[in-house]
Design a protein around this motif. Sequence first.
Motif, PDB file in Angstrom:
ATOM      1  N   ILE A   1     -40.598  15.096  21.695  1.00  0.00           N
ATOM      2  CA  ILE A   1     -40.139  14.250  20.238  1.00  0.00           C
ATOM      3  C   ILE A   1     -41.228  16.244  19.804  1.00  0.00           C
ATOM      4  O   ILE A   1     -41.219  16.629  20.119  1.00  0.00           O
ATOM      5  N   GLN A   2     -39.937  16.625  18.917  1.00  0.00           N
ATOM      6  CA  GLN A   2     -40.798  17.724  18.095  1.00  0.00           C
ATOM      7  C   GLN A   2     -42.170  17.026  16.945  1.00  0.00           C
ATOM      8  O   GLN A   2     -41.736  16.288  16.346  1.00  0.00           O
ATOM      9  N   THR A   3     -42.840  18.059  17.038  1.00  0.00           N
ATOM     10  CA  THR A   3     -44.080  16.909  16.704  1.00  0.00           C
ATOM     11  C   THR A   3     -44.682  18.248  15.330  1.00  0.00           C
ATOM     12  O   THR A   3     -44.072  19.530  15.290  1.00  0.00           O
ATOM     13  N   PRO A   4     -45.587  17.655  14.409  1.00  0.00           N
ATOM     14  CA  PRO A   4     -45.725  18.707  13.255  1.00  0.00           C
ATOM     15  C   PRO A   4     -46.375  19.768  13.613  1.00  0.00           C
ATOM     16  O   PRO A   4     -47.590  19.621  14.102  1.00  0.00           O
ATOM     17  N   LEU A   5     -46.838  21.434  12.429  1.00  0.00           N
ATOM     18  CA  LEU A   5     -47.602  22.438  12.999  1.00  0.00           C
ATOM     19  C   LEU A   5     -48.570  22.053  11.371  1.00  0.00           C
ATOM     20  O   LEU A   5     -47.402  22.373  10.601  1.00  0.00           O
ATOM     21  N   LEU A   6     -49.657  21.231  11.473  1.00  0.00           N
ATOM     22  CA  LEU A   6     -50.820  21.372  10.376  1.00  0.00           C
ATOM     23  C   LEU A   6     -51.300  22.303   9.778  1.00  0.00           C
ATOM     24  O   LEU A   6     -51.813  23.011  11.016  1.00  0.00           O
ATOM     25  N   GLU A   7     -51.426  22.935   8.938  1.00  0.00           N
ATOM     26  CA  GLU A   7     -52.811  23.780   8.779  1.00  0.00           C
ATOM     27  C   GLU A   7     -54.165  23.061   8.396  1.00  0.00           C
ATOM     28  O   GLU A   7     -54.021  22.108   7.651  1.00  0.00           O
TER      29      GLU A   7
END
Length: 296
Positions: A6-12
């Motif tokens: 799946i496409q995963t989040p990019l979190l700061e």
Amino acid sequence: MTTLHIQTPLLEHRSLSAQLDKQVWLKMESSQPSGSFKLRGIGVLCQRAVAKGATHLVCPSGGNAGFAAAVSGAALGVRTTILVPQTTPETVRQAIRAIGAELIVEGGVWDDTNQAALRLCDQPGAVYIPPFDHPDIWDGNATLIDEAASQSQFDVVICSVGGGGLLSGIVQGLHRNGLAHVPVIAVETEGAASLQAAMQAGELVTLPAITSIASTLGARRVAQQAFDWTRRHDIRSITVSDAQAVDACLRFANDMRTLVEPACGAALAVAYQYPDLLTEFKAADRGVWRHRCGFG
């Protein structure tokens, strides 16, 4: 073809971003169905193998690769066998069986397990699924950068290195997204640093043993492809101690309320404990991007 990952989040990571005066981004690969980035590359390899007629997937791994192969086999509806060494904890064995894969315990070390897997692949329809050393795996792992490049801008990528499958995929992804100028900081733990040993020797080196607790980084010999990339791309090798990796895991759990394994903590340790390595990269208007390998 529909992907298994799946496409995963990019979190700061806001506290690290504030401390470093740079945006520190985290690619949250632990949200993959298998628990780690491994599903990207192994999923692609398994899909292509089945499309070519494979009816039995055979993977030697006591870690994240085994989970990824088991998830892939279940999704594709084919028989899947995961072979693990005797050192693999019973909790891991049970978790792999729960996915639906057949599990075989073979050998005292991974090398013996691997030989057993290769023998099993002599059967009709059986295909060997290596943990990290295959072009399809690198191609699949490169999708991690395909996504990240569409999610944000970044000036450096930090990643942990075991056998080099992730590193090879990341560099391949950078090149196919017009980011060949972006350096990669390749992090290993002391006692499992086969890439650094190869870079220092100028050729592949087989470590006598793995002594790091970061067991999922425990490849005695890095993939040839990963070593070859060090001669064509700006790859900066660094090692951290087990203690530093574990400390980074604890700090990350406190900061982000997420538990990760020491293999992931190794990469986190760069930002937590070696911030000077990041001073040359741009400030908060751009960012430092760090791959988080996930728990599993």
